[in-house]
Design an enzyme around this catalytic site. Structure first.
Site, PDB file in Angstrom:
ATOM      1  N   THR A  91       3.957 -40.490  40.881  1.00 16.50           N
ATOM      2  CA  THR A  91       3.857 -39.845  42.185  1.00 16.50           C
ATOM      3  C   THR A  91       2.874 -38.684  42.111  1.00 16.50           C
ATOM      4  OG1 THR A  91       6.148 -40.436  42.602  1.00 16.50           O
ATOM      5  CG2 THR A  91       5.228 -38.688  43.977  1.00 16.50           C
ATOM      6  N   CYS A 132     -10.569 -24.533  23.899  1.00 14.41           N
ATOM      7  CA  CYS A 132      -9.654 -25.634  23.619  1.00 14.41           C
ATOM      8  C   CYS A 132      -9.581 -25.946  22.125  1.00 14.41           C
ATOM      9  CB  CYS A 132     -10.037 -26.875  24.405  1.00 14.41           C
ATOM     10  SG  CYS A 132     -11.788 -27.195  24.485  1.00 14.41           S
ATOM     11  N   GLY A 148      -8.978 -28.031  37.532  1.00 20.29           N
ATOM     12  CA  GLY A 148      -8.599 -27.007  38.511  1.00 20.29           C
ATOM     13  C   GLY A 148      -8.565 -25.593  37.971  1.00 20.29           C
ATOM     14  N   HIS A 149      -8.033 -25.431  36.746  1.00 21.15           N
ATOM     15  CA  HIS A 149      -7.806 -24.059  36.277  1.00 21.15           C
ATOM     16  C   HIS A 149      -9.092 -23.321  35.945  1.00 21.15           C
ATOM     17  CE1 HIS A 149      -8.116 -24.780  31.797  1.00 21.15           C
ATOM     18  NE2 HIS A 149      -8.007 -26.007  32.232  1.00 21.15           N
ATOM     19  N   GLN A 206     -17.595 -26.719  34.310  1.00 19.67           N
ATOM     20  CA  GLN A 206     -18.142 -25.355  34.302  1.00 19.67           C
ATOM     21  C   GLN A 206     -19.188 -25.134  35.395  1.00 19.67           C
ATOM     22  OE1 GLN A 206     -17.230 -22.675  32.733  1.00 19.67           O
ATOM     23  NE2 GLN A 206     -15.753 -23.580  31.339  1.00 19.67           N
ATOM     24  N   ASN A 221     -19.911 -25.351  28.334  1.00 20.55           N
ATOM     25  CA  ASN A 221     -18.893 -24.297  28.445  1.00 20.55           C
ATOM     26  C   ASN A 221     -19.079 -23.151  27.458  1.00 20.55           C
ATOM     27  OD1 ASN A 221     -18.354 -26.549  26.765  1.00 20.55           O
ATOM     28  ND2 ASN A 221     -16.302 -25.801  26.374  1.00 20.55           N
TER      29      ASN A 221
HETATM   30  C1  LIG Z   1     -12.180 -26.445  29.952  1.00 22.16           C
HETATM   31  C2  LIG Z   1     -13.147 -27.548  29.941  1.00 22.16           C
HETATM   32  C3  LIG Z   1     -12.720 -28.877  29.808  1.00 22.16           C
HETATM   33  C4  LIG Z   1     -11.281 -29.234  29.555  1.00 22.16           C
HETATM   34  O1  LIG Z   1     -10.507 -29.152  30.658  1.00 22.16           O
HETATM   35  P1  LIG Z   1      -8.918 -28.965  30.405  1.00 22.16           P
HETATM   36  O2  LIG Z   1      -8.340 -29.362  31.686  1.00 22.16           O
HETATM   37  O3  LIG Z   1      -8.737 -27.515  30.072  1.00 22.16           O
HETATM   38  O4  LIG Z   1      -8.537 -29.852  29.267  1.00 22.16           O
HETATM   39  C5  LIG Z   1     -13.647 -29.882  29.842  1.00 22.16           C
HETATM   40  N1  LIG Z   1     -14.954 -29.610  29.990  1.00 22.16           N
HETATM   41  C6  LIG Z   1     -15.415 -28.371  30.113  1.00 22.16           C
HETATM   42  C7  LIG Z   1     -16.878 -28.148  30.281  1.00 22.16           C
HETATM   43  C8  LIG Z   1     -14.535 -27.286  30.107  1.00 22.16           C
HETATM   44  O5  LIG Z   1     -15.003 -26.035  30.209  1.00 22.16           O
END
Ligand SMILES: *Cc1c(COP(=O)(O)O)cnc(C)c1O
Length: 281
Positions: free
Chosen positions: A124, A212, A87-88, A66, A32
């Site tokens: 759920t 993060c 998802g995000h 990623q 990432n």
């Molecule tokens: C953002 C990310 C995560 C963490 O996912 P979150 O749902 O934001 O905790 C894990 N691995 C990689 C490679 C990421 O870029």
């Protein structure tokens, strides 16, 4: 695992590191911070060799967060047992993710109480979130080619603009084995935090290290692993691009970045000058 100067894991090192007690090999598909793509299919072949030799409890997991939605990913081609996504990172809402589990892989429960998600995790299911992730994946599949071309062009425009306009810069990660949407760049004689704040004030969102763990003062462990010296790590920024970014935005970023870095470098020189003078008193 050690990595190459571009951040790529060596398959021979993985082979050597697996011992009889090893149960899980877990290597991210794409890093990432620097966007380096790992040779997951080759690592899967090593894991398969060990399984064929009787080590049936060995499994390969990859963090595909990623990769999915950025480059084509097929769990069959990769040959992994487990692949996780968030998802995000592909335009679905925050709070939903997915784990691919190859048929035949048995997982024990993570939390206890209910029988949802095949007994692995009670509660759920959040159906609207799951539907949203499914829709985001469908869109990703449709647009993946265009997304890659577009973000790759923007990334190249950003990098060549920086190379042409700003002296004393370095580009981190593997120049060939990388995704199109991430650029990690070191700027000499500036501090990343100051640069990040100055850019933020002008409406440019970038990151130092991983999002993060932002707020931490530790240098990025990823850049440390590449063997980059501390000074250069401190002036490093990560730019992440998406299909909704435009060429005009890149040109704005180049103007803002050039100006901010010139100013920060002059300030740093002035500070150094002041210190030299007071030091001679
Ligand atoms: C953002 C990310 C995560 C963490 O996912 P979150 O749902 O934001 O905790 C894990 N691995 C990689 C490679 C990421 O870029």
């Amino acid at each position: 695992m050690p990595v190459s100067a571009g951040g790529v894991v060596d398959v021979a090192d993985v082979r050597a590191a697996i011992c009889d007690e090893t149960t899980v090999v877990s290597i991210m598909t794409v890093n990432n911070e620097i966007g380096t793509i790992q040779p997951i299919a080759d690592i899967a072949a090593v894991v398969r060799e060990r399984k064929a030799a009787g080590q049936t409890h060995l499994h390969l997991h990859t963090d595909g967060v990623q990769a999915v939605g950025k480059i084509p990913v097929d769990v069959r081609d990769l040959g992994v047992d487990l692949l996780s996504i968030a998802g995000h990172k592909l335009h679905a809402p925050k709070g939903v993710g997915a784990l691919f589990v190859r048929k035949g892989v048995r997982l024990s429960a993570r939390q206890f109480g209910g029988h949802q998600e095949r007994g692995r995790r009670p509660g759920t299911e959040a159906v609207p979130m799951i539907v949203a992730l499914g829709a985001a994946c469908e869109l990703a599949r449709e647009r993946i080619g265009d997304r890659g071309l577009h973000t790759g062009e923007l990334r190249d425009r950003l990098e060549s603009g920086i190379r042409n306009r700003i002296p004393n810069v370095g580009f981190n990660g593997d120049p060939a084995k990388r995704v199109p949407h991430i650029a990690n760049i070191s700027f000499g004689d500036v501090h990343g935090e100051g640069l990040l704040i100055s850019l933020d004030l002008k409406g440019v969102a970038v990151a130092t290290g991983a999002a993060c763990s932002s707020g931490s003062v530790e240098p990025s462990h990823v850049l440390v692993a590449l063997g980059i010296d501390r000074e250069r790590i401190h002036g490093s920024l990560r730019f992440s691009l998406s299909e909704s970014n435009t060429e005009a935005e890149i040109d704005d970023v180049l103007d803002i970045l050039t100006e901010v870095i010139e100013r920060l470098r002059v300030d740093a020189d002035l500070d150094a000058g002041t210190q030299a003078v007071s030091g001679s008193d």
